[in-house]
Scaffold this motif. Structure first.
Motif, PDB file in Angstrom:
ATOM      1  N   TYR A 181       0.856  -1.174   0.000  1.00 15.87           N
ATOM      2  CA  TYR A 181       0.000   0.000   0.000  1.00 15.87           C
ATOM      3  C   TYR A 181       0.895   1.227   0.000  1.00 15.87           C
ATOM      4  O   TYR A 181       1.842   1.323   0.799  1.00 15.87           O
ATOM      5  N   GLN A 197       4.446  -4.696   4.916  1.00 14.99           N
ATOM      6  CA  GLN A 197       3.851  -6.025   4.818  1.00 14.99           C
ATOM      7  C   GLN A 197       4.223  -6.871   6.027  1.00 14.99           C
ATOM      8  O   GLN A 197       3.504  -7.785   6.410  1.00 14.99           O
ATOM      9  N   PHE A 221       0.153  -4.779   6.329  1.00 14.88           N
ATOM     10  CA  PHE A 221      -0.733  -4.383   5.228  1.00 14.88           C
ATOM     11  C   PHE A 221      -0.246  -5.024   3.934  1.00 14.88           C
ATOM     12  O   PHE A 221       0.946  -4.974   3.617  1.00 14.88           O
ATOM     13  N   ARG A 222      -1.160  -5.592   3.164  1.00 13.68           N
ATOM     14  CA  ARG A 222      -0.820  -6.181   1.873  1.00 13.68           C
ATOM     15  C   ARG A 222      -1.928  -5.864   0.875  1.00 13.68           C
ATOM     16  O   ARG A 222      -3.087  -6.213   1.103  1.00 13.68           O
ATOM     17  N   ASP A 223      -1.557  -5.200  -0.201  1.00 14.22           N
ATOM     18  CA  ASP A 223      -2.527  -4.765  -1.197  1.00 14.22           C
ATOM     19  C   ASP A 223      -2.786  -5.912  -2.172  1.00 14.22           C
ATOM     20  O   ASP A 223      -2.231  -5.961  -3.269  1.00 14.22           O
ATOM     21  N   GLU A 224      -3.617  -6.844  -1.749  1.00 13.25           N
ATOM     22  CA  GLU A 224      -3.917  -8.003  -2.578  1.00 13.25           C
ATOM     23  C   GLU A 224      -5.373  -8.410  -2.392  1.00 13.25           C
ATOM     24  O   GLU A 224      -6.068  -7.908  -1.504  1.00 13.25           O
ATOM     25  N   ASP A 225      -5.821  -9.302  -3.237  1.00 12.92           N
ATOM     26  CA  ASP A 225      -7.212  -9.736  -3.199  1.00 12.92           C
ATOM     27  C   ASP A 225      -7.505 -10.500  -1.908  1.00 12.92           C
ATOM     28  O   ASP A 225      -6.620 -11.135  -1.327  1.00 12.92           O
ATOM     29  N   ARG A 230      -6.770 -14.639   4.351  1.00 15.40           N
ATOM     30  CA  ARG A 230      -5.934 -13.446   4.236  1.00 15.40           C
ATOM     31  C   ARG A 230      -6.790 -12.239   3.919  1.00 15.40           C
ATOM     32  O   ARG A 230      -7.776 -12.339   3.206  1.00 15.40           O
ATOM     33  N   GLN A 231      -6.385 -11.095   4.462  1.00 10.73           N
ATOM     34  CA  GLN A 231      -7.084  -9.850   4.190  1.00 10.73           C
ATOM     35  C   GLN A 231      -6.061  -8.724   4.087  1.00 10.73           C
ATOM     36  O   GLN A 231      -4.913  -8.889   4.507  1.00 10.73           O
ATOM     37  N   PRO A 232      -6.446  -7.574   3.526  1.00 12.57           N
ATOM     38  CA  PRO A 232      -5.461  -6.517   3.290  1.00 12.57           C
ATOM     39  C   PRO A 232      -4.788  -5.993   4.568  1.00 12.57           C
ATOM     40  O   PRO A 232      -3.612  -5.654   4.548  1.00 12.57           O
ATOM     41  N   GLU A 233      -5.525  -5.911   5.664  1.00 15.48           N
ATOM     42  CA  GLU A 233      -4.965  -5.400   6.919  1.00 15.48           C
ATOM     43  C   GLU A 233      -5.124  -6.483   7.982  1.00 15.48           C
ATOM     44  O   GLU A 233      -6.207  -7.009   8.187  1.00 15.48           O
TER      45      GLU A 233
END
Length: 317
Positions: A181, A197, A221-225, A230-233
């Motif tokens: 992000y 991340q 934080f990971r900007d992915e589907d 798994r989730q973005p935050e």
């Protein structure tokens, strides 16, 4: 403090004591000459009676019109419940509070759902009114349990000489397993910060600096589907140790699991925990994170398939 007690604190030993309670109107029953309110906070429920001789007619009328989920303050005296009216399901079930003062701190509009209803709406509506959903006992217990687990983890690592270090959130983008992000900088135009991340670089700096045992309940934080696991935050338990081998790390985590299970769940766990090699996991389950609750193991049927006339199997064999 506005209140002298919480809604789950009063017992038979408090009968005769003056108290002040604050909370949410969980339910209300108008019996004509008196109004009974179940007052709720995260500690429990207390039955409040607004009726004669303690309360006058105007106070009774006001209480009869207060909407559910309104926040109120009451002052009164703790009394025994009438014979045959005790509630064994409540820790406060032997007493009630006879209210002498009633005050609405925040009147509620008609809510789209109430925390105590059995037929809850869909998740979309509950997330829209998240503050209502978080009033449900199940949701509150989940947050309380999470808090207990984190405290237990921190205590455990403190006992083993770890230091809890809060690493930066804004940093430089680094190659990791997912997309970063990016946050634009107002004071440095055309430049961006990256949200972490994981605290990987920072904890390695701590190791180089001589902090041989580091721990953090880290926000990542990971900007992915979205995925099922798994989730973005998300939040992860992050630790690093110097001058150790793999057995030291595994043994430390074994102890953490045992302590957390005992302190939070009251369960004893025998150590060491069962272990499985990567090769064994892939051979038996085809995954490095198998769910051992299900006995769906991979079975090699090459010898059987070689004897069949089915062309697909024959060709493979």
């Amino acid at each position: 403090m506005l209140r002298t007690h919480t809604c789950g604190a009063l017992r038979k030993s408090d009968v005769g004591s003056p108290v002040t309670l604050c909370g949410w109107v969980d339910s209300k029953r108008d019996h004509g000459g008196a109004v009974f309110i179940d007052l709720r906070d995260r500690y429990g429920l207390t039955q409040v009676v607004i009726g004669p001789p303690e309360a006058g007619e105007s106070l009774i009328k006001q209480a009869g019109h207060v909407p559910n989920e309104s926040v109120i303050l009451i002052r009164g005296v703790v009394a025994d419940r009438l014979e045959g009216k005790t509630n064994a399901k409540l820790e406060t079930g032997e007493i009630e509070v006879r209210s002498e003062h009633f005050e609405i701190l925040s009147a509620s509009e008609t809510p789209p759902f109430t925390p105590g209803q059995s037929d809850l709406p869909g998740e979309d509506l509950r997330l829209k009114y998240r503050f209502l959903d978080l009033r449900r006992k199940e949701m509150q217990q989940a947050l309380i349990r999470r808090s207990e687990i984190i405290k237990c983890m921190r205590d455990y690592f403190a006992e083993h000489d770890f230091i809890d270090v809060e690493t930066p959130i804004l940093g430089r983008s680094t190659p990791e397993g997912a997309r970063d992000y990016l946050v634009p900088s107002r004071v440095h135009p055309s430049n961006f910060y990256a949200l972490p991340q994981s605290p990987q670089l920072y904890k390695q700096i701590l190791m180089v600096a001589g902090f041989d045992r580091y721990i953090q309940v880290a926000k990542c934080f990971r900007d992915e589907d979205l995925r099922a696991d798994r989730q973005p935050e998300f939040t992860q338990l992050d630790l690093e140790m110097s001058f150790v081998d793999s057995e030291d790390i595994i043994g430390l985590i074994d102890g953490l699991v045992a302590k957390t299970a005992k302190q939070v769940l009251g369960k004893d766990i025998s150590l060491p925990l069962p272990r499985m090699t990567y090769a064994n996991a892939m051979r038996r389950f085809g995954s490095d994170a198998p769910d051992l609750r299900f006995g769906l193991e991979i079975v090699d049927v090459t010898s059987v398939a070689a004897k069949t006339d089915f062309r697909v199997f024959r060709g493979t064999a």
